[in-house]
Design an enzyme around this catalytic site. Structure first.
Site: not given
Ligand code: GLA
Length: 390
Positions: A34, A176
């Site tokens: 995060h 990602d």
């Protein structure tokens, strides 16, 4: 290779055309959770689960997409792509086509052009291993090659992230898509999410990458990811009120938190503590990997897990247990929950010669304790998106 052959045949039979095939991998994140949307650091690895995209041109002005995993076809007029998401798999490739068009990449869209795209992947869905990013990056790589455009790896990642943020509607960061586009075999990638600069660090040959799926489903479209992100942003705004140079939590320090933390609601304060300490851990972890200090890397992964669990509160009982069980086994270097959180997989660095025994023992212990049969994969750090030779 078998999968590639099958995709070629399938595409040929379905579209009566010889395709080019591209692969884009899923990923596992070693550390840095995060932190990407806080413009911080992450250290993911591309893995040997991937999406394959077979592509060929058409001459009828249509975009026709086949998803082998779902056994479904979608087709559109190439000049009139769906303007809204549908909530289905096709949102990912459609989002990418739309972003490519916006970026000025001329996707075939005249009456006598178009494209056929077949997609298939083996990245486990809903497991926090970035199946969506791999679909986006595979699609983008295939289309860019078909039209003969050039677009750099980092730019391609940004574009795919925008497809997910703006079209699919998931507010993810850049990690990602970046690793799926830019990963390197046998390496982890330390990414600075502020300017997208990165360095690659080799994973020693005697270290295995063992991914343990808790089988608790993870989704970043679900509310929790967004709630955490909002808390991180709230903490950042409060700190920035005192020190305007804090644009993202990347710019904040533990001293800032000690000084002004009492003004931040408790939950947001804890989230901020995770982000600030995680950024420092991630940079230290890259240094440790580069000097082959696996003990230090393992210790940082352990700290990262408990920070993610206790301060960020993004773990779950099963993932905590999976980590604790791993720590009782011979050969473990470091274990933690990886990815967006609230389920999914743990990543375990394990001494290569112990990997098979570790896998068997962890699976058995986890099943005994939780009643859930886990899936455990011994993976390899793999290359980012690429064309697969015929
Ligand atoms: C998901 C998101 C990433 C990142 C991770 C958490 O995988 O897609 O952008 O925020 O969660 O590190």
């Amino acid at each position: 290779m078998e999968d590639v052959k099958r995709m070629r045949e399938l595409h040929r039979a379905r579209f009566d055309a010889e395709p080019e095939v591209f692969a884009a991998p899923g990923r596992v994140n070693l550390i840095g959770e995060h932190t990407d949307y806080a413009e911080g650091f992450v250290m993911p690895v591309a893995i040997d689960f991937a999406t394959l995209a077979a592509i060929s041109p058409r001459d009828d002005g249509r975009v026709v997409m086949w998803a082998e995993n779902y056994g479904e076809e979608r087709s559109f007029d190439a000049a009139a792509l769906p303007p809204e998401r549908s909530g289905e798999w096709s949102d990912y490739p459609v989002g990418v086509l739309r972003m490519l068009a916006e970026a000025g990449v001329a996707i075939p869209a005249s009456a006598n052009s178009g494209l056929s795209l077949s997609l298939w992947g083996d990245v486990p869905l809903g497991s926090g291993l970035s199946s969506s990013a791999s679909v986006e990056v595979a699609t983008a790589t295939a289309v860019v090659a078909l039209v003969g455009a050039t677009i750099s790896g980092p730019e391609l990642a940004r574009l795919c992230q925008r497809a997910e943020n703006e079209f699919v509607g998931a507010n993810c960061g850049i990690m990602d898509q970046f690793i799926s586009a830019n990963g390197r075999a046998n390496h982890a990638l330390l990414l600075d999410c502020r300017d997208l600069s990165y360095r690659l660090a080799p994973i020693p040959e005697n270290v295995a990458l063992v991914i343990a799926n808790t089988m608790v489903r993870h989704s970043i479209a679900g509310g929790e990811y967004g709630t955490r992100r909002a808390e991180v942003e709230l903490a950042c705004r409060i700190l920035a009120g005192h020190r305007p140079e804090i644009r993202f939590l990347r710019d904040a320090t533990v001293e800032d938190l000690a000084r002004w933390g009492s003004e931040i609601p408790e939950a947001a304060r804890k989230r901020a503590r995770h982000i600030i300490t995680e950024n420092a851990r991630t940079v230290a972890a890259a240094d440790a990997l580069e000097r082959h200090d696996m003990k230090q890397l393992g210790e940082l992964m352990r700290e990262a897990h408990w920070s993610y669990s206790r301060d960020f509160e993004a773990s779950c009982a099963e993932a905590d247990r999976m980590v604790e069980l791993a720590e009782t086994l011979p050969g473990l270097i470091g274990a933690r929950l990886t990815g967006g959180g609230f389920g999914g997989c743990t990543v375990n660095l394990v001494e290569q010669e112990q990997a098979n025994g570790f896998k068997a023992a962890l699976g058995k212990l986890y099943a005994q304790e939780t009643g859930i049969e886990p899936e455990i994969y011994v993976c390899h750090a793999s290359d980012g998106a690429h064309r697969v030779a015929p």
